[in-house]
Design a protein around this motif. Structure first.
Motif, mmCIF file in Angstrom:
data_model
loop_
_atom_site.group_PDB
_atom_site.id
_atom_site.type_symbol
_atom_site.label_atom_id
_atom_site.label_comp_id
_atom_site.label_asym_id
_atom_site.label_seq_id
_atom_site.Cartn_x
_atom_site.Cartn_y
_atom_site.Cartn_z
ATOM 1 N N LEU A 60 3.659 -2.752 -6.673
ATOM 2 C CA LEU A 60 2.641 -1.950 -7.345
ATOM 3 C C LEU A 60 1.402 -1.841 -6.469
ATOM 4 C CD1 LEU A 60 2.653 -3.229 -11.024
ATOM 5 C CD2 LEU A 60 3.273 -0.967 -10.221
ATOM 6 N N PRO A 61 0.754 -0.687 -6.517
ATOM 7 C CA PRO A 61 -0.513 -0.586 -5.779
ATOM 8 C C PRO A 61 -1.565 -1.456 -6.435
ATOM 9 C CG PRO A 61 -0.165 1.352 -7.130
ATOM 10 C CD PRO A 61 1.086 0.548 -7.234
ATOM 11 N N ASP A 62 -2.552 -1.859 -5.656
ATOM 12 C CA ASP A 62 -3.628 -2.657 -6.226
ATOM 13 C C ASP A 62 -4.329 -1.860 -7.301
ATOM 14 O OD1 ASP A 62 -3.456 -5.068 -5.072
ATOM 15 O OD2 ASP A 62 -4.679 -4.540 -3.317
ATOM 16 N N ARG A 63 -4.627 -2.547 -8.370
ATOM 17 C CA ARG A 63 -5.341 -1.845 -9.423
ATOM 18 C C ARG A 63 -6.791 -1.672 -9.018
ATOM 19 N NH1 ARG A 63 -5.802 -0.147 -14.356
ATOM 20 N NH2 ARG A 63 -7.814 -0.491 -15.334
ATOM 21 N N LEU A 116 5.781 -6.388 -9.126
ATOM 22 C CA LEU A 116 4.346 -6.604 -8.949
ATOM 23 C C LEU A 116 3.944 -6.427 -7.497
ATOM 24 C CD1 LEU A 116 3.590 -9.737 -11.112
ATOM 25 C CD2 LEU A 116 2.589 -7.487 -11.387
#
Lengths: 201, 204, 179
Positions: free
Chosen positions: B22-25, B19
């Protein structure tokens, strides 16, 4: 996409059917994990049975990490997920009182339902006390109405208080939980060596 | 200790660690069209040229003027203290920190409403709040603030108030010398007028 | 996993981590479906509100707490997600008890150090405390501590930390009840 009910995908009577099923799954998991026995639950405070801590923390980190993945994949709109509002002072008091109730009564409301379901009279006693407590609180409510609403911080999240993202919070919880699992496993082994029985029915 | 637990712990840490990587959604797809339409048809997303003028004169610290025309047009003429973010580079990371500042009111403007409206919709999709469009753009600004036309004699008191404000603003922005109103009975009327807070909201 | 537990004649519970993972997935599913977590205390609160509203409607309306939960359209507070979930919890527990052979006649479970009577009194006191505490804390261990913290609520974390912390702090004084 989700959450389904706030977005109106599920309406009317189906809501209650689903509530019933979710509740049933909840009750089943509580009972089958051993939460219908107050002696199992109280073990967390005396080191002979950490089942509460294990189930509780595992559930929490799975749900936390799951929610964040759902959010990332766009499956759930986190702005529509209910974040329990924070009222600092009353919640501190509430936690304090519940902590006392926990170590004296040995149940919490959800687990007392399952204890009643399998015929434990102490479960019924706890649940009766619980009804009485809620009633007493409501009757006395005007006396501390102001306190009840004090310290309103809104729907604030842990990340907002600590100025980190939810992902960091979730990661920290996972690490802390796993460390706690290991430490409590060691403690439990030691304590159980001096006991004949540590798991109850 | 059981190997399965070790494996599960590792899996959980990897999942949670994943998490962090992961890139920011970016939730562009999540503004439902109904909500966007609702926001677009709200008249409150517009500010009038008079409101802008008033905020500039009062040096309102929450005002952030954003000129979405190209750089040449911006150099030729713009409003004081405006930031130039041409529409085609609105999404460029160079400008991202101009938007979404807490408690700031970003006002988009161009020569007319068109470009500013487009910029507003993009900013809305980026989930920014406190964004507005200056109604009528710079054309309206010239017509109402720089070269205000006097209202017809039969106009309401509010219209005269508005004209007074516009004249005053015009002096502020252009540095024109004050032309005293002719001493006819109209000036007496001006003196007796009540000050209304609504007076600085007018059409183009 | 450990095969010895099956041979021993101990209680048959599922592995706590398996239970935890399943409970976590259930919690996730609940968030996905209902947009909020699990709750146990809400149902009791709504039942109390309904009972008081039936017996003394004017008293209920005058009280700032009861009136909060009486629907304005005149429908029953009982017609609520929380109530159905609580009924489900009861029967889910019963099902599990039946499957694993724990559904037996009424009995009181207590440590050998205390009498049945003491255990019942302690359970009632614990229940009363939980009843009061859960209203101040905006939920009990499932609603505030578990679901609240899982949805990253700061208040949920406070309740969870304090609940366990105070439990440990006072565990020594109540040890006779349990060990």
């Amino acid at each position: 996409m989700g959450p389904l009910i706030p977005q109106g995908y599920i309406t009317g009577q189906w809501e209650f059917v689903i509530a019933l099923l979710i509740g049933a799954a909840f009750g089943f998991l509580l009972e089958s994990s051993g939460f219908s026995s107050s002696r199992n639950i109280a073990g967390v405070f005396y080191g002979y049975n950490f089942v509460v801590l294990r189930v509780f923390f595992t559930a929490m980190i799975v749900a936390m990490v799951g929610l964040l993945y759902f959010d990332y994949l766009g499956w759930i709109d986190m702005s529509m997920v209910f974040v329990l509002p924070t009222f600092l002072a009353p919640m501190l008091l509430g936690g304090f009182i519940m902590g006392l109730g926990f170590v004296i009564g040995g149940f919490c409301p959800g687990t007392s339902y399952t204890a009643c379901a399998i015929g434990k009279l102490d479960g019924f006693a706890f649940l009766g006390g619980f009804f009485l407590g809620v009633f007493l609180f409501s009757e006395a409510f005007p006396l501390f109405e102001k306190f009840y609403y004090s310290g309103d911080m809104g729907n604030i999240t842990i990340g907002e208080v600590l100025h980190v993202s939810d992902r960091v919070v979730a990661f920290a919880f996972v690490v802390i939980a796993i460390a706690a699992f290991y430490v409590t496993w060691l403690i439990e082994k030691k304590v159980r060596a001096n006991r004949t029985e540590s798991k109850f029915e | 200790m059981n190997k399965n637990y070790l494996f599960l712990s590792l899996l959980m840490i990897l999942l949670a660690g994943g998490l962090l990587l992961l890139p920011d959604r970016t939730n562009y797809s999540q503004i439902p069209p109904e909500d966007l339409l609702w926001d677009i048809i709200q008249p409150t997303r517009y500010v009038t040229t008079e409101q802008v003028a008033k905020m500039i004169i009062e040096q309102d610290p929450t005002l952030e003027l954003i000129d979405v025309r190209d750089a040449d047009a911006f150099k030729a003429f713009s409003l004081p203290n405006a930031v130039n973010i041409p529409l085609d580079s609105l999404l460029s990371p160079n400008y991202s920190d101009y938007l979404g500042i807490e408690d700031m009111n970003a006002v988009f403007y161009a020569n007319d409403d068109m470009l500013a409206d487009q910029a507003w919709v993009i900013a809305k999709r980026l989930n920014y709040s406190g964004i507005y469009v200056m109604k009528g753009g710079l054309n309206c600004w010239i017509k109402t603030i720089i070269q205000p036309a006097p209202p017809p004699e039969t106009a309401s008191l509010d219209a005269f108030d508005l004209y007074d404000f516009r004249k005053g603003a015009s002096i502020y922005f252009t540095g024109k010398t004050i032309t005293a109103p002719k001493s006819d009975n109209k000036s007496k009327v001006i003196v007796r007028r009540k000050k209304k807070t609504k007076a600085t909201a007018g059409g183009c | 996993m450990n095969k010895n537990t099956k041979i021993k004649n101990g209680p048959r519970y599922i592995n706590p981590y398996l239970g935890g993972i399943l409970l976590g997935l259930l919690l996730l599913a609940t968030f996905f479906i209902a947009g909020r977590g699990l709750s146990a205390s809400g149902a009791v609160k709504l039942s109390i509100v309904t009972i008081v509203d039936k017996i003394a409607p004017s008293h209920a309306m005058a009280n700032g707490y009861y009136s909060k939960f009486i629907p304005a359209d005149g429908s029953s507070p009982l017609f609520n997600w929380l109530i159905f979930a609580a009924i489900g919890t009861f029967f889910g527990g019963m099902l599990s008890g039946a499957i694993f052979g724990r559904l037996k006649k009424f009995r009181i479970e207590h440590a050998p150090t205390v009498s049945s009577r003491t255990r019942i009194i302690a359970a009632i006191i614990g229940g009363i405390l939980f009843g009061i505490g859960s209203q101040f804390g905006r939920g009990c261990s499932s609603g505030a501590a578990l679901s609240g913290t899982a949805s990253f609520s700061f208040g949920g974390l406070i309740v969870m930390l304090l609940m366990f912390g105070i439990g440990y702090a006072f565990a020594y004084f109540f040890r006779k009840l349990w060990i």
